[in-house]
Structures are given as C-alpha cells and as structure tokens.
Write a protein that holds these residues in place. Structure first.
Motif, PDB file in Angstrom:
ATOM      1  N   HIS A 199       0.842  -1.210   0.000  1.00  0.00           N
ATOM      2  CA  HIS A 199       0.000   0.000   0.000  1.00  0.00           C
ATOM      3  C   HIS A 199       0.871   1.253   0.000  1.00  0.00           C
ATOM      4  N   ASP A 200       2.144   1.102   0.342  1.00  0.00           N
ATOM      5  CA  ASP A 200       3.036   2.260   0.430  1.00  0.00           C
ATOM      6  C   ASP A 200       4.473   1.784   0.170  1.00  0.00           C
ATOM      7  N   PRO A 201       4.782   1.431  -1.074  1.00  0.00           N
ATOM      8  CA  PRO A 201       6.048   0.761  -1.386  1.00  0.00           C
ATOM      9  C   PRO A 201       7.291   1.513  -0.927  1.00  0.00           C
ATOM     10  N   GLU A 202       7.213   2.849  -0.886  1.00  0.00           N
ATOM     11  CA  GLU A 202       8.421   3.578  -0.531  1.00  0.00           C
ATOM     12  C   GLU A 202       8.791   3.410   0.936  1.00  0.00           C
ATOM     13  N   HIS A 203       7.868   2.925   1.729  1.00  0.00           N
ATOM     14  CA  HIS A 203       8.201   2.676   3.129  1.00  0.00           C
ATOM     15  C   HIS A 203       8.188   1.184   3.462  1.00  0.00           C
ATOM     16  N   ALA A 204       8.211   0.332   2.443  1.00  0.00           N
ATOM     17  CA  ALA A 204       8.247  -1.107   2.693  1.00  0.00           C
ATOM     18  C   ALA A 204       9.564  -1.466   3.378  1.00  0.00           C
ATOM     19  N   LEU A 205       9.530  -2.450   4.252  1.00  0.00           N
ATOM     20  CA  LEU A 205      10.758  -2.859   4.942  1.00  0.00           C
ATOM     21  C   LEU A 205      11.603  -3.799   4.101  1.00  0.00           C
ATOM     22  N   SER A 206      11.038  -4.342   3.030  1.00  0.00           N
ATOM     23  CA  SER A 206      11.835  -5.179   2.132  1.00  0.00           C
ATOM     24  C   SER A 206      11.186  -5.175   0.752  1.00  0.00           C
ATOM     25  N   ASP A 207      12.017  -5.236  -0.267  1.00  0.00           N
ATOM     26  CA  ASP A 207      11.549  -5.362  -1.653  1.00  0.00           C
ATOM     27  C   ASP A 207      10.598  -4.262  -2.120  1.00  0.00           C
ATOM     28  N   GLY A 208      10.681  -3.084  -1.538  1.00  0.00           N
ATOM     29  CA  GLY A 208       9.792  -2.014  -1.962  1.00  0.00           C
ATOM     30  C   GLY A 208       9.929  -1.697  -3.445  1.00  0.00           C
TER      31      GLY A 208
END
Lengths: 337, 337, 337, 337
Positions: free
Chosen positions: B301-310
């Motif tokens: 839902h918010d790839p730029e703040h994903a903890l992995s593989d954003g």
C-alpha cells in the motif's frame, strides 16, 4: 551512497530523493553538474537495496559506496586470517591439502583413504556422512556411523577432519566428530544455518554457491562472523555457466579477487569444479598457481565402485603424482605444500 | 541408458563397460556400427551419473534415457494436477492470482494489503514472516506474530495464505497459519527441508532456484512427492544470467517447457523475476500469455516505506490496472483470471 | 545418431522417424526395450540438428554420436599439431609467450614495447592496428601505418608478429605485415572471414567467443581447416558469466578439455580474461599450470596513458617478474618458457 | 563520472586520480565524507573504461554517469521512432508481423510461403539467402538467386522483404532486393559492418547477440546511427544461459527495458529464442503481451523438409492460429496486429 539523477530530472524529483535520504538518516551532499545532479549520502550502514532509489521518478542509478560486509572485509584484518587447528595453519605460507572420498562408505574404505592421503602429504581428510543429492533415490550417506568411522580413521593417521553439515539440526553432531564444518554450495545462502554456525565454536569451510557472486559469498561469511565465529575459510568450487563440457566452470580468478577483498583464507575444490577425474589435476595445479591457500580434492581407493562422485575421484597414484607437481608450483610462487 | 564408445575403442574397453553395466543390474544390448559401438542398457531406475561412464577408457559419451524423476513426470498423471484448496483450484482454467507485500510488517499494513488485493481479484495473499536476506543486518521478519496478523487479515477478506518456510524446524508453525507452504529459490535444493515437506499435509509452492535447471526443479518436486505429498505448484521467478539490467532474467519459456514435462501447475513470480516495479506488469502479462496457471505478485500500500523489496512492489492502482489487462490476455488464451 | 522414443510412443510415430532417417541416408538399427524404443542411425556426416528429430511426435531426445568436426578432431592428428614459424614452435614443449600493447599507438611506443618484451623472453609481439571497439567514439587503431611500425619494431628485436584481422577485406593487408592472423572473440563466428582464412597462407590464432561453447570453437576452426589452412592456434580468453567482479570469467578448464578433443595448440589470454592488471599474473600462472601451450599478454611501457585497455596492461617490471614465475611453473609441469 | 576512493586512501592517491581526470578534460568536484572520498568528474563524452580508474592505487570503484550512447538514447527522440516503409509503420500502434522460412530454398517454397504469411496477416516476409551456419558442411543459402525469388514472391503478395546481410561486401547486393537489412546475432559486434550500414540508405533490423548486454546492443545501434542511418529496429532473440531445455533463453524483459532506454522500435524473434516449434507460440504471445512492436517468426509450408531450422518453423495452420491469439493479446494491451 550515490544517487545519480537523470539528465533534466525535475527539481521536485531531486527533492523527493533528498527527503527520503534524510528520513533514512543520511547527510546529503548535492552536486549539480552541467547535465546531471548527483546526490551523495553519508550515513549509517549501507544496508539498503540501490533498486529502492532506482525506481524513483527522475533517478538514473544508485550506487552503494560502502561494502555491505564489514567483518569479512580485508580492512578488518589487513594482515590476514590464519585458521589454526592443532598444528595445521590455513592461510599461512603452506598450501594445505584436504583430500579423501566424496562419502564415507565403509570402515575399510575410509581407513584405506585416510592412509593414502596422509602418506601423500594431506593434512585433512574429507568425507561426507550426510550427502545432499539432487535425486531422492541416490545414496544419502551413513550418518553418525559414518562420522565415527571418519574420526577414527583420521586419528589413526594424524589427520584433521572436514565434513559437511547440511542443516542447523546437525551442527551439534558434526561438531563432535569433525574439526572443520563444511557448508556446501547449495547451503551458502541457508541463512538459518549460517546464523547458527556463528554461534558454533568450530572453524567453517564455506563453499561458494554455483550461482553466487563473490560479494554474496562474502555476505554469507559475514552472517557467520556477525555471530562471533571468525574462523572461516572460503572455497571456490565452480560456477554454473553455459558451457556443458565440464560440470561447472571453475572460476580460478575468484581466488585472487577474494584475496584482495577479504582477510579470510581461500581454498579451491577442483573435483566439484570440473566433475571429471582427468581434469582435476590441471585445475588443482591452476588453483595453486593462482594463489589458493589450500585444496579440497576427492580421492578414492577404488573410484569405479564409489557410491557417489566416482567420476571425479582421483586414483591413489594420480593423487600422489599431483602432490609432486603441486610442490613444484607452490615453490614457484613462494609457498610450500 | 546409452553408452557411445569412441571411434576405434579397444574391444577390452567395450568389455569393461559391459561388465560394469551388468554388475549394476542392466541388461546390455550392443550395436556395432561402421565407426562407433553403442551399448544400450535396460535396467532399474536410471539413478546414476552419466559422468561415471564418460570417464572410462574408450567411452565417448553416456546418456540417460529414462527421466530421473517419476512422480513429477507428465506420464504419471497425464490429465494434470489441480491443487484444490477450499474453493480455489490451481491448475484449472482459472489463472489464480496470489498477491501481497514481501514481508508482513504490521497489523495495519497487512490489513490494508489484504483488503486491496482481495478487492482487485486475488484469491491468495502472500507475505513473509521469516525472510531470507542476503545481509545479516537486514530486516528478518516478524516471525509467528507476523503469521498471526497475516492469517487474520486473510480470513477477514476470504483469502488463502501463502508464506515461506525457511527451515525444516518451521514447518509445523507455518502449517498452523498458512494454506500453502512456500519454498524459496535459495532453498530449492535444501533436501532435508524437501524431505520433511513430503510428510507435511499442506500444498507446497516450490520456487525455481536462480541457477537451477528445469530438470533440477523437477527433481526437487520429486523429493517432496516421494514422501507422499503430491500437492505441489512450481514457480518460475528468474534465473541468473550475465544481464544486469534486471535483477534476474525471467525465463518465460520455462512455463511451456514445464507444462510439457510435468502434470504439476506452473506459476510465475514477475516481481522477483525483474526486481523493479515498472517491469512487473509487462512480465506478469507475458507469463499469462505464455500459459502460467497463476501469478505471485508483490503489492504494497506504500512501497516507498516497505521494509523489504519495496522497489519491486506495485502500487495498489498499478495492481488493479494490471488485473484488467490480465483478464483480456487470459481470455485470448482461453482462460480466465 | 540415436533417437530415443518416449515411453509408450505409438508404432506409427516410430515408423515416421525410421522413414525420415532412411530418407536422409541412414541405415537404421532398432532396439525395443521394456520402456523405450531406441533407433540408431548409421550414416553419412552427422550434419543435422538433433532438434529436427526432437520435435517429431513421440520422440524424447536425439543425440549425435559422431563429432560435427573432423579435421579439428584429435583423431585426425593424434600426435598433435606444432605450428612452426621460423624458429618458433607453438604446440611443442616450450610455452610460447606473445606479449605487447593492446594497440599500436606510435613509433616510440611500439619500439619500447618490442624491446621490453623481447628482453623478458617473449617470442612474438602482439599489437592491434584495427581495433574492434564497442563504442563508435573510441580509438579505432592506426591501420596500415600501425602495421608498418609493428613489423619494423618486431624485426629489430627478432620477434614474430601477431595482429588482428577484423574483416575478410583486411586479410591481404594483414598478411603482408603479420606472421599470425588473429581472429578476435567477436569474430569467432564470422563465417565469411573464417572461410577466407582457410584460403590464406598464414597461421591463424582463433580466439574463443565470450559466449561460445568449446564445440563451437572447434567448429570455427573446422571452417578454416576445411579451406585447407591447418595452421591454427586456439585461444581461451574468458567467457561471459553472471560474475561482475572480473570483465569475463576465464575458463581455465577449457585448456585441458580442448587438449583432449583436438590436436591444435591451445593458448590463453589472461589480460582479456580478467580485464584488470592485478589479476593478470595469477591467471597467467594458472593457465601455464593447467597446460597452456602459450600465452598472449598485454604489456605497455606506460599503461596509464595507453589508448586502449590500459587497465589490463602489465607494467614492464610486472611482466619481467611474471616471466620468472612462469619459468618455475613450466618446469613443474615438464615444460619450459 | 564518479570515482569512489577506498576507505582511508592516501591523499597522494586522491591527487593522482584528480590529476588524471583533469588531464582528460574533466572538471573535478571533490566530496570528502567520514569514510570515503568521492570525486565527481564533469566533462566531455564519457568515453572511457571505468576499469582504467579502478586499477589505480586507492580507488574503490568508478561509475560512468552519462550513457555511452547518445543517438540511441530515449532522450534523443522522446516521442519514439517509427520506421515507415511504404505503408508499414514499425514502432506505431500496430504490432508488425514478419514471417517466412529460415532460408529461401526454391521458387516454389518461397512462393507458397509468401502467400501463406500474407494471407495470415504478416506485412513482411523473412528469408535468408546467405546463411551463417556453425558447421562449414551445412546448407549456406542460395545467394543472389535466392534474393531474386524472395523479392518476386514478396511483390506478388504485397509484402516487404527482410533478409540478412552477413558481411559489409554484401550490403549493396542486399539493398537491391531487400527492404530491411537484417544483422544477425553473430554480427551484432561486427563493427566494420555496422559502420558501413550507417552509410546505407535502408532500414536495419539489428539482432541482439546471444551474449550481448542491453547496453552493448544499444552501442551497436549507436555505431550505425553515428554514420547517419537512424532507421533501426532492435530485436531480442534469446541469450545464452545455463539452461539447456531451450536453445537460448528468450529475455522477454529486454523488451520493456529497451523501451525505457531507447526510442527505437523493439521486435522479438521467438523462433530463434527457443529453437523448437511447440514453444514458439507461447513465446510469441508473451512478447506481444510484454509490449513488442513486432515479431519475426519462422513459418515453413513443409517444416520436415526445410533445409535449415525446420525444428523451429511453424506449420501454416499453427501460424494462422497464433495470429488469432495475438490479435486478442494485442487488444488487451491497447494495440492491434
């Protein structure tokens, strides 16, 4: 780290990258050139994927500038690591020979093997008790019984033992019988295993995966070291390429490359590198000429009846002849075998 | 199996090969041509390394003629396998979508994810609780707590769950929360894990290793099946090649090749195949056009703040748009999404 | 050739294969086993694509059993080929050193180069006058003027000359100035060039393409030989793999593999194999240890100002030091430098 | 360009790099961080090998930041290139089909082929008159006679012609008969040929070499464009990997990657990509789904008697069926066939 913006990237895109870097804890330094803007980030551990930035609007490319491994880095111990086990020193002036059959098959076989490799000058006997086999229908090893035979045969001949640990659940058992715990190529990125080996108190021989880059090999060593175990030996054993004339393509150049990047000793396994007996000796010689700190060679007293990897096992007299050649080559590069 | 002798091979060499074949339980059939002698061996399971014969005096080459895998072979179930889990059928006319974030990161994140992928038409939610990361310093997953969140979010949205098992010690735990046990690319040849999965009572999603041949992938499936678990889905997710523009090179042709060789459903994971968000949609479309039975896609839902593989996670609206395109493509090849 | 039918292939399918084989001039020998039918075809030159049969209904696989190359085959000249040019013999007991700059750049540069490589013990000077460069904006060589300088410098120092021919239109010109015509890796399958070289009366140094299999390299040699020119030297210079730490991955094992398959001398080019100066010496040593009949090494009197390939050119004193190490290694494998 | 110094590099080493950059015409910008010094060079064309700097004392790595190709760069023509030949537009909304036999074999064969591909909807007929064959003993093409037949058959059916030019000496001849000059994979880095094609006044279809990176493909296009010929189509046709189940591994992801980097149309050749007929249709569908601007497909009226590449040639009815599927897929991605 460095983020290179695309030619003509909008100021808004540049700002978005700067904001993200700052949020991540980086101090950002901006250089605006005639065609490109470059952002340099100075910050904590470079522990991020450059791709995260490369997919941002206006970004051309992103480069890490700090190595992702610290403890395995040459700078950590510029003088080099020598793994000492009893009287054997791996990483010193001597090229250490580790030899023996692919698998432990029987009391008699391992006894004969230990005798013959010791006599030829090897310091360590190799032999698998748990075998990773690509077919579920192949011989899978003798297990603990095999380890006992291996240990006894080694002790009778003044040899150290190296044997493979396939799973974290086997670490304790292997540690009882083996002086060196081998991590096979297929397990180079079994991170749970690596983590637990970091807590073990045994030297580890870590083989390069057939599709692993040199950097990934060093990251796997870092996994173990980050747990506190610094006694690691790396081992080149062939990578997978398009060439089918050999089982794998042995990347001899990985030996000097690794020696520039890390302080850890670098070994080579020509038997798995080529997969056929008549190519093992030339590749063993090449590895020593290129500077390997040791070799892992498969030798069997009767290769045609070996239960695994017979095709790549040397006959006893081939091994003895090879040892003679290696002495000459080691001397030519200022070392001994 | 077939052994081709070298031109002019000595009769003695031919005899030695025949003797060895007979000892191994083969019935040998000899054809002597103008230039070459060929030995055909009819016997038990073709469970040997052709190299064993290729290193014998006078032998030119050796070919297996029986596939080394039986249960995974198309002939074992020519009608194909359909893995049924609740109302979801994988391997039937519907192309099944599995989507979600790389890792479970928080209650909120996984809830939002489940909602959005369900709404777009996915049947299964993906999300890792144990993450294999190449650096020991990266986020390693939330563990059991993550699994609980994942299960709850799936249940609220009528989704099935697929999550990765990294080690045999995690099988029981994963089985509690996940409908499908995923074996990651790095574990494709973790034979202890495969063997134990053969005893599990959960469908397995087996990813192809980045350096694994198609035959090796099928042998790994055979490992699981030989333990009695036939509910297996295979998944292409990119192989390692010399090209560096993408993280891996997605081998789309593996999809139709596998469908000719095996009865097992074949999925594709375009997110890991390319590693960058803007390439995921074209490759997802390509995989469905080539005949994939399902897809595994990373959405956040918010790839730029994903903890992995954003970097490789789709934005929610990109995923919705992709689903629309896939419906059209599926229809063109006689299927539905 | 051998055609293996699928398990349970219809009799009709078997007949269709037999008919096709007979039409092509093969005598067919049929073996019907418990599970598989195998058809052996004895016929003319095995000059067909096995894939042609593999796509036929009911066929599992097809194998060529006769090598597709004849003149390059070891059997054609089991005693081996020694290419003799003046007093230099390539393929005999001496490991022949060919060294010099990547490109001929100036009168002074090539004079200094010739002097220094001759003094260190090289027998042949290398230097390009026509340069294949991947960018159209890079230095493209001095052309005929460069060849004149190269020839003169060689003559003053008692050296032979090897220089690259990029195109069939350059063969006559190169033949005037160079003792050995080099075919670069990118031209290994420039079949028009190969064909014309078959009619030339100059020895050819044929480099392996970066994606060429060993069999393809031998087929390219066959192209030249089929025109009547048998004076060919093969050269390993690195293949393209996934590893990016080196420019290419030098396939040292190709040296012994080629020596088993062909009678032609086998050289190695460590400079192109690795692309960086500090890795050239270890790889040069490895190649000689593995049995190479000669080396091609880039040396420059002032590498930092070289117009091409400076990064992989040795400094003069590095080359002299390397020559000393190679003498020791050659002795250890029963040869001289 | 960016030069990253090693941690703790001596000031002297930094100065040496700066001096070298200045000598080469760069304006240097220095950033000194806590651990690393980074030098940014702003200068003329980035036409140098990063390795030149990477071998200097104290240097960790060097990155180009300006693409080495200019004319082929997307920025040169952001709106994209449409190659117009008569009424056919390649690079526009229509996916252009080019189909026909591997080689022109006879008057009858090429007539039948032209008819059938035109009827199915192809706009261009393909067919080789000069064939690059890896064995010197294989069929090498009919030469000019073949070109005449091909042209006549095309004209009778309102088709354009694409045919391969193997050598610079053939450009004039090919230009007489063919509308598009094809450069085969093996010639992608035949720089003399590329240079001469830059002076030709015919569109060029440039195939990717089996070991060529995407950047190298674009540099080869740049070679042609730098001579003034901007009518270029790129073509993905499979790269060489470790997988042997297919002849090559078709890199479908190269299609969207190229479309991001360049303005040139991007085609795909599934026939050479896989090498076997029954895999051609799935890969053709995948290429169109991924966004290809056109396809090159081998079709033969009687594949079992084709003189070359029969195994990968479609039967006429397979081609017609494929065309139907492609129409559906093209529609799903907003295009037509």
């Amino acid at each position: 780290m460095l983020v290179v913006m695309q030619e003509g990237a909008a100021e808004e895109s540049v700002q978005r990258v700067i904001d993200r870097l700052v949020t991540m804890g980086f101090t950002v330094h901006r250089s605006t050139g005639t065609s490109h803007t470059v952002l340099g980030g100075v910050g904590p551990m470079d522990n991020f994927e450059p791709a995260e930035f490369e997919v941002m609007e206006g970004v051309k490319e992103c480069h890490r500038i700090v190595s992702p491994y610290k403890l395995a880095n040459k700078r950590f111990r510029p003088q080099g690591t020598v793994v000492e086990i009893g009287k054997v020193k791996i990483g010193g002036p001597e090229v250490v020979m580790m030899a023996g059959p692919c698998s432990v098959e029987s009391e008699e076989q391992i006894s004969l093997s230990a005798e013959l490799v010791a006599k030829a000058g090897a310091k360590v006997i190799r032999g698998g008790a748990f075998k990773p086999r690509s077919s579920p229908y192949s011989f899978q090893g003798l297990g603990e019984q095999g380890l006992k035979m291996l240990r006894a045969a080694a002790d009778r001949n003044g040899l150290l033992v190296v044997s493979e640990v396939m799973d974290r659940s086997q670490i304790a058992l292997l540690s009882e019988y083996s002086d060196i715990l081998q991590v096979g190529a297929r397990n180079m990125q079994n991170f749970n295993l690596l983590r637990d080996l970091g807590l073990a108190r045994k030297p580890v021989l870590l083989k390069r995966g057939i599709a692993a880059t040199i950097e990934e090999l060093l990251l796997s060593a870092e996994y173990i070291m980050s747990g506190g175990n610094y006694e690691i030996m790396l081992c080149e054993r062939g990578i997978r390429t398009f060439e089918t004339a050999t089982r794998n393509t042995m990347d001899i150049s990985a030996i000097p490359v690794l020696q520039q990047l890390t302080h850890l000793p670098v070994l080579a396994d020509p038997s798995h590198g080529v997969g056929k007996r008549n190519l093992v000796a030339p590749m063993a010689r090449a590895a020593v000429a290129a500077g390997a700190d040791g070799l892992l060679v498969e030798v069997h007293h009767d290769p045609e009846h070996a239960l695994s990897d017979g095709a790549q096992s040397l006959y006893p007299d081939q091994f003895a002849e090879l040892m003679g050649q290696l002495r000459g080559i080691a001397a030519a590069v200022g070392r001994s075998v």
